[in-house]
Structures are given as structure tokens and as C-alpha cells.
Design a protein around this motif. Sequence first.
Motif, PDB file in Angstrom:
ATOM      1  N   LYS A  76       0.837  -1.204   0.000  1.00 15.78           N
ATOM      2  CA  LYS A  76       0.000   0.000   0.000  1.00 15.78           C
ATOM      3  C   LYS A  76       0.867   1.246   0.000  1.00 15.78           C
ATOM      4  O   LYS A  76       0.681   2.155  -0.806  1.00 15.78           O
ATOM      5  CB  LYS A  76      -0.892   0.021   1.246  1.00 15.78           C
ATOM      6  N   ASN A  77       1.837   1.283   0.933  1.00 21.27           N
ATOM      7  CA  ASN A  77       2.648   2.489   1.074  1.00 21.27           C
ATOM      8  C   ASN A  77       3.545   2.739  -0.134  1.00 21.27           C
ATOM      9  O   ASN A  77       3.866   3.877  -0.441  1.00 21.27           O
ATOM     10  CB  ASN A  77       3.523   2.392   2.338  1.00 21.27           C
ATOM     11  N   GLN A  78       3.951   1.673  -0.805  1.00 24.97           N
ATOM     12  CA  GLN A  78       4.857   1.830  -1.945  1.00 24.97           C
ATOM     13  C   GLN A  78       4.105   1.924  -3.271  1.00 24.97           C
ATOM     14  O   GLN A  78       4.713   1.865  -4.337  1.00 24.97           O
ATOM     15  CB  GLN A  78       5.866   0.681  -1.987  1.00 24.97           C
ATOM     16  N   GLY A  79       2.799   1.994  -3.196  1.00 23.29           N
ATOM     17  CA  GLY A  79       2.024   2.199  -4.423  1.00 23.29           C
ATOM     18  C   GLY A  79       1.841   0.958  -5.274  1.00 23.29           C
ATOM     19  O   GLY A  79       1.502   1.055  -6.452  1.00 23.29           O
ATOM     20  N   ILE A  80       2.070  -0.229  -4.687  1.00 25.37           N
ATOM     21  CA  ILE A  80       1.852  -1.458  -5.444  1.00 25.37           C
ATOM     22  C   ILE A  80       0.388  -1.861  -5.255  1.00 25.37           C
ATOM     23  O   ILE A  80       0.044  -2.708  -4.435  1.00 25.37           O
ATOM     24  CB  ILE A  80       2.824  -2.555  -4.993  1.00 25.37           C
ATOM     25  N   LYS A  81      -0.472  -1.173  -5.961  1.00 25.38           N
ATOM     26  CA  LYS A  81      -1.907  -1.424  -5.891  1.00 25.38           C
ATOM     27  C   LYS A  81      -2.549  -0.856  -7.144  1.00 25.38           C
ATOM     28  O   LYS A  81      -1.952  -0.046  -7.853  1.00 25.38           O
ATOM     29  CB  LYS A  81      -2.510  -0.777  -4.640  1.00 25.38           C
ATOM     30  N   THR A  82      -3.763  -1.276  -7.411  1.00 25.19           N
ATOM     31  CA  THR A  82      -4.440  -0.783  -8.606  1.00 25.19           C
ATOM     32  C   THR A  82      -5.949  -0.774  -8.368  1.00 25.19           C
ATOM     33  O   THR A  82      -6.432  -1.345  -7.390  1.00 25.19           O
ATOM     34  CB  THR A  82      -4.073  -1.618  -9.845  1.00 25.19           C
ATOM     35  N   ASN A  83      -6.673  -0.108  -9.258  1.00 19.86           N
ATOM     36  CA  ASN A  83      -8.131   0.049  -9.105  1.00 19.86           C
ATOM     37  C   ASN A  83      -8.493   0.638  -7.743  1.00 19.86           C
ATOM     38  O   ASN A  83      -9.422   0.183  -7.084  1.00 19.86           O
ATOM     39  CB  ASN A  83      -8.844  -1.295  -9.299  1.00 19.86           C
ATOM     40  N   THR A  84      -7.759   1.666  -7.346  1.00 17.63           N
ATOM     41  CA  THR A  84      -7.997   2.251  -6.023  1.00 17.63           C
ATOM     42  C   THR A  84      -9.272   3.086  -5.997  1.00 17.63           C
ATOM     43  O   THR A  84      -9.773   3.411  -4.933  1.00 17.63           O
ATOM     44  CB  THR A  84      -6.818   3.156  -5.603  1.00 17.63           C
ATOM     45  N   LYS A  85      -9.744   3.450  -7.180  1.00 21.91           N
ATOM     46  CA  LYS A  85     -10.990   4.212  -7.235  1.00 21.91           C
ATOM     47  C   LYS A  85     -12.164   3.262  -7.001  1.00 21.91           C
ATOM     48  O   LYS A  85     -12.282   2.231  -7.660  1.00 21.91           O
ATOM     49  CB  LYS A  85     -11.126   4.875  -8.614  1.00 21.91           C
ATOM     50  N   LYS A  86     -13.010   3.626  -6.055  1.00 24.85           N
ATOM     51  CA  LYS A  86     -14.173   2.772  -5.800  1.00 24.85           C
ATOM     52  C   LYS A  86     -15.114   2.811  -6.987  1.00 24.85           C
ATOM     53  O   LYS A  86     -15.349   3.854  -7.580  1.00 24.85           O
ATOM     54  CB  LYS A  86     -14.906   3.252  -4.543  1.00 24.85           C
ATOM     55  N   ARG A  87     -15.646   1.647  -7.325  1.00 29.67           N
ATOM     56  CA  ARG A  87     -16.513   1.600  -8.491  1.00 29.67           C
ATOM     57  C   ARG A  87     -17.626   0.580  -8.315  1.00 29.67           C
ATOM     58  O   ARG A  87     -17.503  -0.368  -7.542  1.00 29.67           O
ATOM     59  CB  ARG A  87     -15.702   1.257  -9.740  1.00 29.67           C
ATOM     60  N   ILE A  88     -18.695   0.812  -9.077  1.00 26.75           N
ATOM     61  CA  ILE A  88     -19.787  -0.147  -9.144  1.00 26.75           C
ATOM     62  C   ILE A  88     -19.548  -1.040 -10.351  1.00 26.75           C
ATOM     63  O   ILE A  88     -19.084  -0.576 -11.390  1.00 26.75           O
ATOM     64  CB  ILE A  88     -21.133   0.594  -9.265  1.00 26.75           C
ATOM     65  N   GLY A  89     -19.829  -2.343 -10.211  1.00 28.78           N
ATOM     66  CA  GLY A  89     -19.698  -3.251 -11.349  1.00 28.78           C
ATOM     67  C   GLY A  89     -18.347  -3.928 -11.389  1.00 28.78           C
ATOM     68  O   GLY A  89     -17.644  -4.007 -10.381  1.00 28.78           O
ATOM     69  N   GLU A  90     -17.963  -4.393 -12.603  1.00 29.68           N
ATOM     70  CA  GLU A  90     -16.745  -5.193 -12.689  1.00 29.68           C
ATOM     71  C   GLU A  90     -15.494  -4.359 -12.459  1.00 29.68           C
ATOM     72  O   GLU A  90     -15.491  -3.143 -12.657  1.00 29.68           O
ATOM     73  CB  GLU A  90     -16.678  -5.929 -14.023  1.00 29.68           C
TER      74      GLU A  90
END
Length: 525
Positions: A76-90
Motif C-alpha cells: 500500500k505504502n509503496q504504491g503497489i496497488k491498482t483500481n484504487t478508485k471505488k466503483r460499481i460493477g466489474e
Amino acid sequence: MDNSTPIEATPLRTIKPHPTIIPSPIFDSGIIEAERESGNQDLVDSVLMRFDAVRRRLLQINYAKDVVIPASTICKNQGIKTNTKKRIGEVPGVQVGDIFYNWSEMYLVGLHLQTMAGIDYLRVENGVVGSPVSTSVVTSGHYNDKTEDVNSLIYTGHGGKDKNGQPRDQKLERGNLALVESNKIGNEVRVIRGKEDPDDKNKKIYIYDGLYFVSELWKEKGNTGCEEFKFGLMRKQGQPEGFEIWKSAENLWKHGLSNSRKGFILEDLSYGKEAIPVTLVNEVDENDKSTPPGFEYVISENNSNPMLDCVCVQRNEGKLPYHNNILVCRKPMVYECDFSCKNRVLQSGLKIQMEVFKTSNCGWGLRSWKPIRAGTFICEFSGVNKKKEEVEEDDDYLFDSSRIYNRFKWNYEPELLGEDAWKPVSEVFNLQSQVLISAKDSGNVGRFLNHSCSPNVFWQPTKCGINSESHVRIGFFAMKHIPPLTELTYDYGVSSVEKIGEDERLFKGKKNCLCGSMKCRGSFG
DNA sequence: GCGCAATCATACTA
DNA sequence: CTAGTATGATTGCG
């Protein structure tokens, strides 16, 4: 009056806080801001691979008892993440049927953006603050939910305990409120089904089962006598099978199979040579009971050189290569013991219940009844060791280490753990001589692994025993978590490559590839 | 800042 | 033996 001497309560267990890990300050995840908000298949695969690599490394160095939280904090702290924006659907890059071994994995790829709560929701969309709308729910079996049906489920709202842990009526707030709103507006809600790990009763595996609608809701009194919210969810039509595959696999591993099974041909293709039977099925053509022609099932023999002292740790650069029988890092060579120590994985043979099955267009294939965690040993490639001049022209069952393989990164990044970045464990094989193994006339389940340009299995050269002259053996390991009954595939490589432009290369294998993946090179072998 | 949450891995209990 | 429970550190959110 109680006048007995008060007894100091002795803690049952003391947990030390995690020692601080300081990642390298110049670490760059390579993931740009836009990709972090909205990802894709490659990013999701890469994030999961990098997280699990860190987790395995923390286990290997005996960092702490609980390594999931530290590993996910680092990512998390090092930015190893994706799709951080919450979304509806797939969620881009997450497929129906994908499995996860903890909540952190679901968090890091944006499937469920809650650390503990089972209902995730968003309140703000396009800058407008509105009522909370649910985005995803995770079932865990704590609330007596009805969760066995494959097309619907009944989900209990959260809350219902006061600060002393005493039961009270659930309130219409947070996730409960969001599910009520979703029932009203009819939006898609992702469902993740938490099920017991068949290989570890204390752990759970989470299966992404696609999109559902909140079709009904009501209130009822639960076991404690307090009011609970109940939400009926119905699965959206026309989606690939997710939980349904898990359920049919569960039938196999819980009740064995037997001959009543669709397309059943043989109980054990190995005829007792493996410790567990290898099933043979043909569901494509149920009337075709033919078995794979022209080969004898053999398993590799272990050379028996009794050892006086175990030198595994030294030979594997200070750390044992496996942790709980899971490979921690790929290496130029893995060394196993002969007899005395636990450092024997490839030698211990098949541990996973496998079946050889007829694929729709690629002949026979191999798959597992149970889910497989990344890094798990799958099987060896057994067969006859050959010299170059002994190889037959039409040998479709040849393992050849000299082919050209797609490079990929699987090991942890040392900078993430504050380790020296200039001496990472090499993932490049450096074999002294070409390894050629033919499974044409004799072999084990390894000969049934098909090729894919987007594989879920990789190979690792391994030497067993103290004799440094001992020949190189090839072990297959899971590249990522593999859901049950999913075909196992590895990259066969190609025999030649032509340079056709500055950065463009034409891969020229002997056979046309039918793997159907987005990254298909068109040929292999 | 506080309180809450369908966590996680493990030791202990029955 | 194993199924169930208690445990403390932990983090996003309202």
C-alpha cells in the motif's frame, strides 16, 4: 466476601509489535497514477504476484507470526496497488472465478476496498455526495447466511454488537444503509464468497463470483433475539461460472468421485505409481472411453545418497528455498536434500489430486481438484533424459531448456524490505548444459501440461542430493493462485526468434498456438 | 480523535 | 485428533 489473594492474570500469549521495515526511499513501483486508479489484467497479475512474493519472503526470514498485514502495508505504502478508485460493477483485470487467499489481496486490486468490514460502498460519485451505494460484499459464514446456492444468497447486515460486545439490534447505517439503497436503485453488487480452504481448516479462500442484484430485504430476529437486516441477492444472468465451479470441485474432493461422474474413464492413470490417484475424464465426448495412447506412466526415481550432514542452507544461499512446501523465489538452481531433512519437495512427488481431462481443442490437459496457492509445487517433468542427437524430430513431448522463453518477474523486490537491491536473487536460469527430457514414450502427469502464452505454471531447475554431478530435474510450480478445475499450462518456449524491427521480434515455434490469450505469440515449440 | 469492523495467525481448551 | 475460541496488532472510515 471474597478475601482470596488476587491473582495477576498472566497473558496467554504475547505478540511483539512488528519490527519496522524501511523500504528503499528511491523505490519506484513503476505504476503511474492513472493505472493506480484504474488498472488492467497485467497490473492486477503483477500486484498480486509482488504482494505474495513479499509475503513469502517475510515468512522465509521468520519476520513475524503474522506476515499478511506487514506485506500489504508495504505494498500500500509503496504504491503497489491498482483500481484504487471505488466503483460499481466489474473491476478491470479481475475475472469471475478468481480466488484470493486473504482480504489484503482483494484490497490491493480494488475488488473490495475494506480492511475488515464485509460490505463495501461508495458515498460520492462524480463529485456529488449522495446516499451510500453498496459496491461489494464478502460472505464469511459468521452470520448464518444462506450461502450454498450458486445463483443467490442471503446476506446479513453488519453491526449488532455494542462496545462491550453484547448483542443489540442492527442499525440502518453504513453498509446496511448502502444495501438498502442498492435494493432501491438496482445497481450491480460484486459478491465474494468466503469458503474454508480445503487444505487448511483454519484459513479461508475467497472466490469472486461476479455481479449480483439486491432483490429483496427484510428484518428478522437472529439467534441473539436482536433485530438483523437480511438481504436477498440474485446473480446477474449470462456471467461465467465462478462459485459454481468451486462447488463442483468441492463435490469431488469431499465425496471422492467415482464412476458415476460424467465422462469418467479411469480411476488412476498412474496405476498406483503415484501416492494419490490421477483421474482420467472426457467430458467433451462422454462416449469416448479411449485413454492417452502409446505411453507408459513412470515417476522419476530418487537417487539415494545418504547424507552425513545437511548442507541445504549453505547450498541455497543461507535460506531454505521452500516455506511450507511453497517455493519462495525462483533461482538459477534449487538444491534439495536426499534423505535427512525436510527440504524435499520435488522428490516427494505428487501431492495434489490431479485429473487428466480432454480439452475442447488441445487434446488432453491437466487440472487440479483443489485450489492451488501461488508457489505450490505441482509436479515434476518425468521422462527420459536425452542428448541432442537422440531427440526424435516428431517428439511433441519434449522438454527443452534451450528454447526461448518469455521473461517474467516473480520474485520479491529486495528494496521493498530494505534489503540490498544490488544483489537480488537471480531468476535467470544458468544451466551448464542443455536439459532435454522426452516424455513421449514414458512420463508422468507433467507430459499432459499444455502450452499457453499466458501460463499459470512455470518450471524450476532442481538438483537433488549431495552429488553435484546429479542431473538437473525440472519442477513445475504455480505462478499465481489457480482456482480448482482450471487447466494448468506453462510456456513451452519457441525454438527460434527473428528480429524484424527495432523492438519487434518474430517468435517462430514449430506449432501454431491455440491458447487464445491476449498475449498469444502465435506459435510455440 | 474515537470507535468500530464478517481479519490474521496461532496457542490454548474441551 | 480437531473444532472452537481467545488473543493483540492493525487500518479505513464515519
